[in-house]
Scaffold this active site. Structure first.
Site, PDB file in Angstrom:
ATOM      1  N   CYS A 115      -2.624   1.539  -4.315  1.00  0.00           N
ATOM      2  CA  CYS A 115      -2.832   1.138  -5.827  1.00  0.00           C
ATOM      3  C   CYS A 115      -2.852   2.260  -6.938  1.00  0.00           C
ATOM      4  O   CYS A 115      -2.593   1.999  -8.053  1.00  0.00           O
ATOM      5  CB  CYS A 115      -3.774  -0.040  -6.188  1.00  0.00           C
ATOM      6  SG  CYS A 115      -3.970  -1.194  -5.008  1.00  0.00           S
ATOM      7  N   HIS A 255      -6.134  -0.690 -13.392  1.00  0.00           N
ATOM      8  CA  HIS A 255      -5.396  -1.353 -12.062  1.00  0.00           C
ATOM      9  C   HIS A 255      -5.829  -2.839 -12.279  1.00  0.00           C
ATOM     10  O   HIS A 255      -6.952  -2.964 -12.238  1.00  0.00           O
ATOM     11  CB  HIS A 255      -5.809  -0.479 -11.014  1.00  0.00           C
ATOM     12  CG  HIS A 255      -5.261  -1.129  -9.688  1.00  0.00           C
ATOM     13  ND1 HIS A 255      -4.013  -1.813  -9.361  1.00  0.00           N
ATOM     14  CD2 HIS A 255      -6.099  -1.735  -8.493  1.00  0.00           C
ATOM     15  CE1 HIS A 255      -4.008  -2.525  -8.196  1.00  0.00           C
ATOM     16  NE2 HIS A 255      -5.059  -2.438  -7.708  1.00  0.00           N
ATOM     17  N   ASN A 285      -2.831  -8.754  -8.151  1.00  0.00           N
ATOM     18  CA  ASN A 285      -2.538  -7.582  -7.839  1.00  0.00           C
ATOM     19  C   ASN A 285      -1.176  -7.183  -7.162  1.00  0.00           C
ATOM     20  O   ASN A 285      -0.818  -7.452  -5.964  1.00  0.00           O
ATOM     21  CB  ASN A 285      -3.743  -7.057  -6.721  1.00  0.00           C
ATOM     22  CG  ASN A 285      -3.874  -5.487  -6.354  1.00  0.00           C
ATOM     23  OD1 ASN A 285      -2.952  -5.061  -6.676  1.00  0.00           O
ATOM     24  ND2 ASN A 285      -4.864  -5.175  -5.810  1.00  0.00           N
TER      25      ASN A 285
END
Length: 328
Positions: A115, A255, A285
């Protein structure tokens, strides 16, 4: 003599049309809208339903970038792809994207920073720009997370979505672009967020397939605990060493893993909610694509010279923060 810096000069994106809602998920696994919204803040996520691979999604994002900027792909020196869902172990997804776009002149390779991949990638390509060896670089972040999600596992299937972005990075002599970065990896959390099988440590076999070992696995409580601390600490560190206060920051671009992690990071920065980019409710996500997808959606609200703090945390663990001044 003015110093060369690296600056984002354009951004394209691709998101699949299909929306997987919490209501639909509740008919697949034991979950519900209230449970998901309370714990992670996701209402729906985009899913690539057909056979398009991560490279195909990346190609669409690059084409969007070309439409918006008029970029000539023959002038691109380097294409870097950040992904954890590459088309195959070999060749690189970056090389496949170049092939599908008929690009023959660019250096191309992949980065797996989970990520944190976009921040890792942007920091790396900025070094090529500052060294003077590359002039036009495309940073593609493309993730088909649905390809590694087990839709019988309610702890992970509610989290992830599919998306791709493409960012153009070029040199500038102006006081804009990538100003500072604080990036890390420690391997400490490698057992808490992973895809167990498919690599050299656990090659694919009948047993790994039958045991669902090729899907993403996460111990949410452990990951949450470290994400809150590591991501917030890195943002505060970058702000301190650049003498930035909350009043100086135009936007936090975090994020999009969990709304509670985002809120905790903003609180550590003493930043009001209206200065935080959040689209997790609509996309979930999308791993390395979350930060550039936010930039894409907020692009028209950004002003040249805006101070942006980009922050991420991912599997490994990997984490970090980047300070950029928006360039256009």
């Amino acid at each position: 003599m003015s110093q060369t810096n690296a600056v984002i000069t354009g951004i394209g994106a691709y998101t699949p049309e299909y929306r997987l809602t919490n209501d639909e998920l509740s008919r697949m696994v034991d979950t519900n809208d209230e449970w998901i919204m309370t714990r992670v803040g996701i209402k729906e996520r985009r899913i690539q339903k057909d056979e398009k691979a991560a490279s195909d999604m990346g190609v669409e994002a690059v084409r969007d970038l070309v439409r918006k900027t008029g970029l000539n792909l023959d002038e691109v020196d380097l294409l870097v792809c950040t992904t954890v869902t590459g088309d195959a172990p070999v060749p690189s997804t970056a090389a496949i994207i170049c092939g599908k776009l008929d690009m023959h002149k660019a250096l191309a390779f992949d980065i797996n920073g989970a990520c944190s991949g976009f921040l890792y990638g942007l920091d790396l390509v900025s070094q090529y720009i500052k060294a003077g060896s590359k002039k036009k670089i495309i940073l593609v972040s493309t993730e088909k997370m649905s390809s590694i999600v087990d839709y019988t596992d309610r702890t992970t299937c509610v989290l992830f979505g599919d998306a791709a972005t493409a960012v153009l990075v070029e040199p500038t002599s102006e006081n804009v672009g990538v100003m500072d970065a604080d990036l890390h990896a420690d391997g400490f959390g490698r057992e808490w967020l992973k895809v167990p099988a498919g690599g050299s440590a656990m090659p694919a076999s009948h047993e790994t397939v039958e045991g669902h070992k090729h899907f993403i696995y996460q111990e949410g409580k452990q990951v949450f605990r470290y994400a809150v601390t590591y991501m917030a600490d890195a943002t505060v560190e970058v702000m301190k060493r650049n003498n930035l206060t909350a009043a100086d920051v135009a936007w936090l671009v975090p994020h999009q893993a969990n709304l509670r992690i985002i809120s905790a990071t903003a609180e550590r920065m003493e930043l009001p909610a209206d200065k935080v980019m959040i689209n997790i409710e609509r996309y979930g996500n999308t791993t390395s694509a979350t930060i550039p997808l936010c930039l894409y959606e907020w692009e028209k609200q950004l002003k040249k010279g805006d101070n942006l703090i980009l922050a991420a945390f991912g599997a490994g663990f990997t984490w970090g923060t980047m300070y950029i001044k928006w360039g256009y």
